[in-house]
Design a protein around this motif. Structure first.
Motif, short mmCIF file in Angstrom:
data_model
loop_
_atom_site.label_atom_id
_atom_site.label_comp_id
_atom_site.label_asym_id
_atom_site.label_seq_id
_atom_site.Cartn_x
_atom_site.Cartn_y
_atom_site.Cartn_z
N GLY A 161 0.86 -1.25 0.18
CA GLY A 161 0.03 0.00 0.06
C GLY A 161 0.76 1.28 0.08
N THR A 162 2.17 1.29 0.02
CA THR A 162 3.00 2.49 -0.05
C THR A 162 3.62 2.81 -1.20
N ARG A 163 3.85 2.10 -2.19
CA ARG A 163 4.36 2.39 -3.42
C ARG A 163 3.59 1.47 -4.70
N HIS A 164 3.61 2.31 -5.79
CA HIS A 164 3.06 1.76 -6.95
C HIS A 164 4.11 0.89 -7.95
N ALA A 165 3.89 -0.33 -8.17
CA ALA A 165 4.94 -1.09 -9.13
C ALA A 165 4.09 -1.94 -10.05
N TYR A 166 4.34 -1.68 -11.16
CA TYR A 166 3.14 -2.37 -12.38
C TYR A 166 3.78 -3.73 -12.18
N THR A 167 2.89 -4.69 -12.26
CA THR A 167 3.32 -6.27 -12.40
C THR A 167 1.98 -7.01 -12.73
N ASN A 168 2.42 -7.83 -13.81
CA ASN A 168 1.17 -8.77 -14.28
C ASN A 168 0.76 -9.64 -13.01
N THR A 169 1.53 -10.14 -12.16
CA THR A 169 1.37 -11.04 -11.27
C THR A 169 0.04 -10.60 -10.15
N ASN A 170 0.15 -9.11 -9.99
CA ASN A 170 -1.15 -8.68 -9.21
C ASN A 170 -2.54 -9.17 -9.58
N TYR A 171 -2.46 -9.15 -11.16
CA TYR A 171 -3.76 -9.29 -11.61
C TYR A 171 -3.96 -10.84 -12.08
N HIS A 172 -2.80 -11.52 -12.20
CA HIS A 172 -3.29 -13.01 -12.07
C HIS A 172 -3.88 -13.51 -10.71
N LEU A 173 -3.42 -12.80 -9.54
CA LEU A 173 -3.77 -13.18 -8.21
C LEU A 173 -5.27 -12.80 -8.32
N ALA A 174 -5.76 -11.69 -8.79
CA ALA A 174 -7.10 -11.08 -8.85
C ALA A 174 -8.00 -11.71 -9.52
N ALA A 175 -7.51 -12.33 -10.76
CA ALA A 175 -8.24 -13.37 -11.55
C ALA A 175 -8.65 -14.49 -10.79
N ARG A 176 -7.72 -15.04 -10.26
CA ARG A 176 -7.78 -16.28 -9.47
C ARG A 176 -9.07 -16.06 -8.13
N LEU A 177 -8.73 -14.88 -7.59
CA LEU A 177 -9.69 -14.55 -6.42
C LEU A 177 -11.21 -14.65 -7.06
N VAL A 178 -11.37 -14.07 -8.12
CA VAL A 178 -12.65 -14.14 -8.79
C VAL A 178 -13.32 -15.39 -9.06
N ALA A 200 5.27 -13.53 -36.76
CA ALA A 200 5.78 -14.36 -35.66
C ALA A 200 4.88 -14.86 -34.59
N ALA A 201 5.15 -15.79 -33.91
CA ALA A 201 4.16 -16.47 -32.86
C ALA A 201 4.62 -15.84 -31.57
N GLU A 202 3.52 -15.36 -30.94
CA GLU A 202 3.78 -14.85 -29.42
C GLU A 202 4.80 -15.65 -28.63
N PRO A 203 5.54 -15.37 -27.79
CA PRO A 203 6.54 -16.38 -26.96
C PRO A 203 5.29 -16.79 -25.98
N LYS A 204 5.76 -18.15 -25.40
CA LYS A 204 5.23 -18.71 -24.40
C LYS A 204 5.03 -17.66 -23.11
N ARG A 205 3.85 -17.34 -22.64
CA ARG A 205 3.58 -16.40 -21.50
C ARG A 205 2.31 -16.79 -20.91
N PHE A 206 2.11 -16.66 -19.57
CA PHE A 206 0.99 -17.03 -19.06
C PHE A 206 0.09 -15.60 -18.88
N VAL A 207 -1.07 -15.53 -19.40
CA VAL A 207 -1.73 -14.11 -19.40
C VAL A 207 -2.88 -13.97 -18.97
N ASN A 208 -3.51 -14.83 -18.31
CA ASN A 208 -5.08 -14.45 -18.00
C ASN A 208 -5.08 -13.77 -16.69
N GLY A 209 -6.07 -12.86 -16.70
CA GLY A 209 -6.37 -11.79 -15.67
C GLY A 209 -5.45 -10.78 -16.01
N SER A 210 -4.40 -10.77 -16.63
CA SER A 210 -3.19 -9.60 -16.60
C SER A 210 -3.42 -9.05 -18.19
N ASP A 211 -3.23 -10.00 -19.20
CA ASP A 211 -3.41 -9.51 -20.71
C ASP A 211 -3.79 -10.62 -21.38
#
Length: 487
Positions: free
Chosen positions: A170-187, A240-251
């Motif tokens: 809650g003290t600093r903003h830092a953009y990362t996809n992990t936060n939204y992976h967790l939020a999607a799993r919460l849903v 080109a094919a998109e590289p292998k990445r986990f994207v649900n919830g974030s992108d």
């Protein structure tokens, strides 16, 4: 298989394929076409789709150019929207908040019993902090692109156990996809259904977005209708094919310009769809569009700027997208089938130019093709590095004669800078992630997608300088007299 489409210094006019018969109030289709043509020439995009709305009305939806199979891009061509997906995840969470099933300021652990990180402060991370990107998890404390990729939201929560915190939650903003992976799993856990099913039933279907979905893993889960995107090098857009990445919830959302227009309407119409369906309250929509602290500009799935605009972009390595909501009530969305690069900031520029146009600012003159210019500069540097390297190798014998007359430490010291290009090549992902990405994580393969000409130059410079160093050390050792044995 990689195929190339040479764009040259000036791209031909983009082919426009109109979308459905929407109202055209205040939108000059010809001016939009000219802006798109200028952008595609500058940024090297084979295909672009655009949606323009105002309040509860869809004013203009169209496709321009072609996809990687040569088919015309239309208003209903499905494309990834990358991190614009975060706004969908945030809205899903807010729906559960309004249903009384989630409290924004409650610990995430209350809803995800399996959630934990490698820091005792993680127990205090709240749902709001995930959505605000202020959990303390960053790309540096959990390298979400470099680590092995999970194949589900459940596995993403398990992977997050390795995360440490860069700051107190809650003290600093830092953009990362992990936060939204967790939020999607919460849903998923709170709603009791897969995240993709939740979005389909509670967001896409109520809004009339029939061509939208979300996926877990690229490129494995991409619908067959989604063509491969492009990377760009030396004036060519290469499939080109998109590289292998986990994207649900974030992108992970795949949608169309036509569907995305309805999403813009909901944002500008206080949570109401075009047919009056309410997805969330006006208060929840305002909360998502507003930063909760003056220290940062990010709300929940949306960012803000000093002009009162709400926006977000999305970056894959082969696709990009942008959405922009203005105080005047206009909404702009742009989807493009080429990735981000050092000389191309994605589709944000076109979104800004369209915003200026619809608000009466006119259209700008076609810009210079900066993506091509940057690559030509890097090509010249590559050739120069190659020629200078060959020159140094040819002069190695003469250098060894001169160096052999000096104390050994002097030529060795002068050779050490030859290792700098190799060090740059090895650390290129870290350097780009830090300098350009603001601390984001990126792998070497992904750097090759983003800046292939920079990688080629770095590799050639590293090879020629390292080869020169080795050749000169060998030549120097051969010329120095052998030490006589002690008597």
């Amino acid at each position: 298989m990689i195929s190339a489409v040479i764009l040259g210094l000036a791209a031909p006019p983009a082919l426009m394929v109109p979308g459905p018969a929407y109202a055209q109030d205040g939108v000059d289709a010809g001016a939009v076409q000219r802006l798109v043509d200028g952008f595609t020439a500058k940024a090297g995009y084979p295909g672009v789709a655009v949606a323009i709305t105002k309040g509860d009305r869809v004013l203009h939806v169209a496709g321009y150019g072609h996809d990687s199979a040569g088919a015309a891009v239309t208003a209903t061509t499905p494309m990834p929207i990358a991190s614009l997906s975060k706004s969908f995840t945030a809205l899903a969470v807010m729906q559960l908040v309004e249903a009384g099933k989630v409290t924004l300021d409650a610990p995430v652990h209350d809803y995800l019993p399996d959630f934990q990180v490698a820091d005792p402060r993680g127990e205090r991370i709240t749902v709001r902090q995930l959505l605000n990107q202020t959990s303390g998890i960053t790309d540096r404390t959990l390298r979400e692109k470099s680590l092995p990729q999970p194949d589900s939201l459940t596995a993403a929560v398990v992977r997050a156990r390795a995360a440490t915190l860069a700051s107190e939650p809650g003290t600093r903003h830092a953009y990362t996809n992990t936060n939204y992976h967790l939020a999607a799993r919460l849903v998923e856990v709170v709603a009791g259904e897969p995240f993709a099913g939740y979005l389909r039933r509670h967001v896409f279907e109520p809004l009339g977005m029939p061509n939208s979905t979300t996926i877990d893993l690229t490129p494995r889960d991409l619908p067959h209708e989604v063509r491969q995107g492009h990377v760009y090098a030396y004036g060519a857009s290469m499939t080109a094919a998109e590289p292998k990445r986990f994207v649900n919830g974030s992108d992970g959302v795949i949608t169309t310009a036509s569907d995305l227009a309805r999403w813009l309407v909901v944002q500008d119409n206080a949570g109401l769809a075009t047919d009056g369906t309410r997805l969330v309250s006006a208060q929840s929509m305002t909360a998502m569009h507003t930063s909760s602290d003056r220290q940062w500009t990010y709300g929940m799935g949306w960012d803000t700027d000093s002009q009162g605009r709400v926006h977000h972009n999305g970056i894959w390595f082969t696709y990009t997208a942008s959405a922009l909501l203005m105080p005047s009530g206009y909404g702009i969305a742009v989807l493009g089938n080429s990735g981000f690069s050092l000389a191309n900031g994605g589709t944000d520029q076109l979104a800004d130019e369209l915003a200026t146009l619809v608000q009466g600012g006119g259209s700008a003159a076609p810009p210079a093709p900066t993506r091509l210019i940057a690559d030509l500069v890097l090509a010249a540097l590559t050739v120069m590095s190659l020629l200078l390297g060959v020159r140094r190798l040819r002069r190695t014998p003469a250098w060894a004669v001169r160096a052999g007359e000096r104390p050994l430490w002097q030529p060795v010291l002068r050779l050490l800078p030859r290792l700098v290009p190799l060090a740059v090549l090895v650390t290129l992902p870290y350097l780009l992630g830090t300098i350009v990405g603001g601390g984001r994580d990126i792998t070497f393969r992904q750097v090759a997608y983003t800046a292939p000409t920079l990688v080629v130059w770095s590799a050639v410079a590293a090879a020629m300088n390292t080869g020169s160093l080795v050749a000169r050390v060998v030549a120097l050792m051969r010329r120095r007299p052998a030490r006589q044995p002690a008597r």
